[in-house]
Design an enzyme around this catalytic site. Structure first.
Site, PDB file in Angstrom:
ATOM      1  N   HIS A   1       0.832  -1.213   0.000  1.00 29.56           N
ATOM      2  CA  HIS A   1       0.000   0.000   0.000  1.00 29.56           C
ATOM      3  C   HIS A   1       0.866   1.262   0.000  1.00 29.56           C
ATOM      4  O   HIS A   1       0.543   2.249   0.651  1.00 29.56           O
ATOM      5  CB  HIS A   1      -0.999  -0.010   1.162  1.00 29.56           C
ATOM      6  CG  HIS A   1      -0.397  -0.066   2.539  1.00 29.56           C
ATOM      7  ND1 HIS A   1      -0.979  -0.765   3.568  1.00 29.56           N
ATOM      8  CD2 HIS A   1       0.713   0.500   3.076  1.00 29.56           C
ATOM      9  CE1 HIS A   1      -0.250  -0.631   4.667  1.00 29.56           C
ATOM     10  NE2 HIS A   1       0.781   0.151   4.392  1.00 29.56           N
TER      11      HIS A   1
ATOM     12  N   HIS B   1      10.906  -2.944   3.474  1.00 30.45           N
ATOM     13  CA  HIS B   1      11.376  -1.561   3.427  1.00 30.45           C
ATOM     14  C   HIS B   1      11.680  -1.058   4.840  1.00 30.45           C
ATOM     15  O   HIS B   1      11.129  -1.560   5.818  1.00 30.45           O
ATOM     16  CB  HIS B   1      10.394  -0.629   2.723  1.00 30.45           C
ATOM     17  CG  HIS B   1       9.031  -0.492   3.350  1.00 30.45           C
ATOM     18  ND1 HIS B   1       8.146  -1.532   3.502  1.00 30.45           N
ATOM     19  CD2 HIS B   1       8.383   0.600   3.832  1.00 30.45           C
ATOM     20  CE1 HIS B   1       7.017  -1.102   4.032  1.00 30.45           C
ATOM     21  NE2 HIS B   1       7.137   0.195   4.265  1.00 30.45           N
TER      22      HIS B   1
END
Length: 281
Positions: free
Chosen positions: A12, A193
């Site tokens: 997202h 990440h």
């Protein structure tokens, strides 16, 4: 009774929304990412779920660090896209499914989960981006939504096993919902990440590809990992992937992968998706 028609996992990343808004989807940097979602969008258009349960985390917009619920469930009639600092986006409000939301909350409490119940809620890119990736940008969303928000921002975050157990309760709620409605479950977040600290900019494409390949057939590997394992393997923000376990826990033991896609890097992350169906579906 209501029926689960599929479980979808997806990133997202907020820059996805920027790319959509600025018309960058067909540029060299973004086209490979968006093209990978075309089969999943076609799957969604064919299945036409009545309800989309979306598991995501707020990013300091609806909740800030002074008050961060571990779990929250929206029971509102509709959910407005929140302004994340660069102006309201041209995204339709999301219609809620309050009757099922209350049924889910009651089922959660019966099974020893204690969510914050949100009668009003604005939703950020954690919900906006997955809905756009799978449904496009319609004038009105074709499915009603049930937001489940998980704290993956401020430690302590939930354990992977707890998220799996929440998926089992979600499955129970859907199976006991006395309608003929169909439900798609969207687990969102990740992939690898890290946005801060000494590993800022870290991504792990090898682990990302393994996750995409194995979340259907080998979820035990990931439910048995610790929270610290998630941070080490996927980065501090990549630990959002625990939310996919809610989706996977709600599915049957045996599933098959209908579509999958991986692209790296998308902004500062690995990004991708998977579409799963129960084996007997």
């Amino acid at each position: 009774m209501a029926k689960i028609i599929g479980g979808l996992g997806t990133s997202h990343v907020p820059s996805i929304a920027v790319a959509i808004d600025k018309g960058l989807a067909d540029t060299a940097d973004w086209k490979p990412f968006f093209d990978g979602y075309i089969p999943a969008r076609a799957w969604m258009a064919d299945k036409k779920p009545d309800i989309a349960v979306v598991i995501f985390n707020d990013h300091g917009n609806a909740f800030f660090l002074d008050q961060v619920p571990t779990l929250a469930v929206g029971v509102a009639d509709s959910y407005r896209p929140i302004d994340e600092g660069w102006g309201p986006r041209a995204v339709p409000d999301f219609p809620g499914a309050p009757e099922f939301s209350w049924h889910l909350v009651d089922t959660m409490v019966e099974n020893h989960f204690d969510p914050l119940v949100c009668r009003e809620l604005e939703v950020d890119h954690g919900m906006q981006v997955p809905m756009e990736l799978f449904f496009g940008r319609p004038e009105a969303w074709p499915a009603r939504v049930v937001p489940i928000l998980v704290n993956t921002i401020q430690f302590p975050i939930p354990t992977p096993q707890r998220m799996w157990d929440l998926g089992l309760v979600l499955r129970k709620a859907i199976a006991s919902w006395d309608t003929e409605e169909t439900v798609a479950i969207l687990g969102t977040g990740g992939l690898s990440h890290q946005l801060q600290g000494s590993r800022a900019g870290f991504i792990n494409p090898e682990a990302d590809r393994a996750w995409i390949a194995e979340i259907g057939d080998n979820p035990e590997k990931y439910r048995n990992m610790t929270r610290e394992d998630y941070v080490e393997v996927f980065g501090s923000e990549g630990a959002e992937l625990i939310m996919w376990l809610v989706m996977r826990g709600a599915m049957d033991e045996k599933v098959h992968t209908v579509h999958s896609h991986y692209y790296s890097p998308a902004s500062m992350t690995g990004a991708g998706m998977v579409v799963l169906e129960n084996s007997e579906a």
